[in-house]
Design an enzyme around this catalytic site. Structure first.
Site, PDB file in Angstrom:
ATOM      1  CB  SER A  86      -0.901   0.023   1.242  1.00 47.25           C
ATOM      2  OG  SER A  86      -1.533   1.287   1.375  1.00 47.25           O
TER       3      SER A  86
ATOM      4  CE1 TYR B 223      -3.739  -2.162   5.128  1.00 46.39           C
ATOM      5  CE2 TYR B 223      -3.271   0.035   4.285  1.00 46.39           C
ATOM      6  CZ  TYR B 223      -3.570  -1.293   4.063  1.00 46.39           C
ATOM      7  OH  TYR B 223      -3.701  -1.762   2.785  1.00 46.39           O
TER       8      TYR B 223
END
Length: 290
Positions: A132, A145
């Site tokens: 990501s 995250y």
């Protein structure tokens, strides 16, 4: 991994239509995503139950794949499973949330990759990992995250370097914001916000204010509206990583990522931080600072 929904499900289906033998791992074999895969794919596709936080599940999957690919080796591994259920400042995010993200996004992928490396090395195959941009850039309210994805990206970059002599090519896919699974379900995020507020120590909640957490959640739900429903750009990137003679080291499917990375690499930090707040979430002042 992670074929219950989103990129994993779409990629498994795509590779099946291309004629590949696909081992698709899911959290829930009886869930709608898994059942949809069984309905829409050929008998070549094998559905395997796996929770990446459970070493026993990983070992069972490794044994199954080894039994079916020992003579041929394994051409490709797609590390796709990911987890996040917290949108909040790092100080407001419980330590357990950081650990949960690391368990799935980092340690689970690490254990699965290490377990399959003998088969991948024997085939001179490929590893494609969905990471990501949040692992490269400090997105507001995504610390748990983002930290796990940063660790994952660095791990895969290390594997890429170390596995070159074996002929194993390693790619990372860094998608923009797409509509996958619970990532665009306002009811899910409202519930997570309520649980977070209920879990905060009183002095921390007093310092930031419940309205601070509410505003973050409101802005995130608003941001969901830009999520892209067509997953084909990501599926194509994963497929290219598996099949291209010279796959890219990094793929960036999604709009706006070029500008984002340009700002990140070439402009001052304060410009990048302003951009990320304008693009994603711009928290209000905590109560104690008003």
């Amino acid at each position: 991994s992670g074929c219950d929904s989103g990129f994993g499900q779409a990629t498994a289906r795509h590779l099946d239509t291309m004629g590949f033998r696909v081992f698709a791992s899911v959290l829930d074999p009886q869930g709608p995503g898994a059942q949809e895969l069984l309905r829409s794919c050929s008998p070549r596709l094998t559905l395997l139950q796996m929770d990446l936080t459970k070493p026993g599940d990983i070992q069972r999957v490794l044994q199954h794949i080894q039994a079916h690919t020992n003579s041929t080796g394994l051409w490709g591994l797609v590390n796709n499973a990911g987890f996040n259920d917290t949108i909040a400042d790092a100080e407001l995010s419980p330590l357990g949330k950081f650990r949960a993200c690391m368990e799935v996004n980092f340690f689970g992928s690490l254990e699965l990759t290490k377990g399959l490396l003998p088969l991948l090395r024997s085939a001179g195959g490929r590893i494609v990992t969905v990471s990501s941009p949040a692992g490269d850039l400090p997105f507001p309210c995504l610390a748990a995250y983002g930290a796990s994805k940063a660790a994952l990206s660095l791990l895969m970059d290390t594997f890429r370097s170390e596995l070159q002599p074996w002929g194993v090519k390693v790619s990372i896919v860094l998608p923009g914001y797409y509509k996958t699974g619970t990532t665009c379900d306002p009811a899910f995020w409202n519930l997570q916000k309520q649980r977070l507020v209920a879990s905060l120590p009183p002095e921390l909640l007093q310092a930031y204010g419940e309205d601070y957490v509410e505003e973050i959640n409101r802005q995130f739900i608003q941001f969901m509206k830009v999520a892209v429903e067509d997953l084909s750009a990501v599926v194509n990137s994963i497929t290219d990583g598996l099949l291209a003679a010279s796959p890219a080291v990094r793929y960036y499917p999604g709009q706006g990522l070029g500008l984002m990375y340009f700002i990140h690499r070439y402009l001052p930090y304060f410009v990048r931080d302003l951009f990320l707040k304008g693009f994603f979430i711009n928290p209000k002042l905590p109560r104690a600072l008003r």
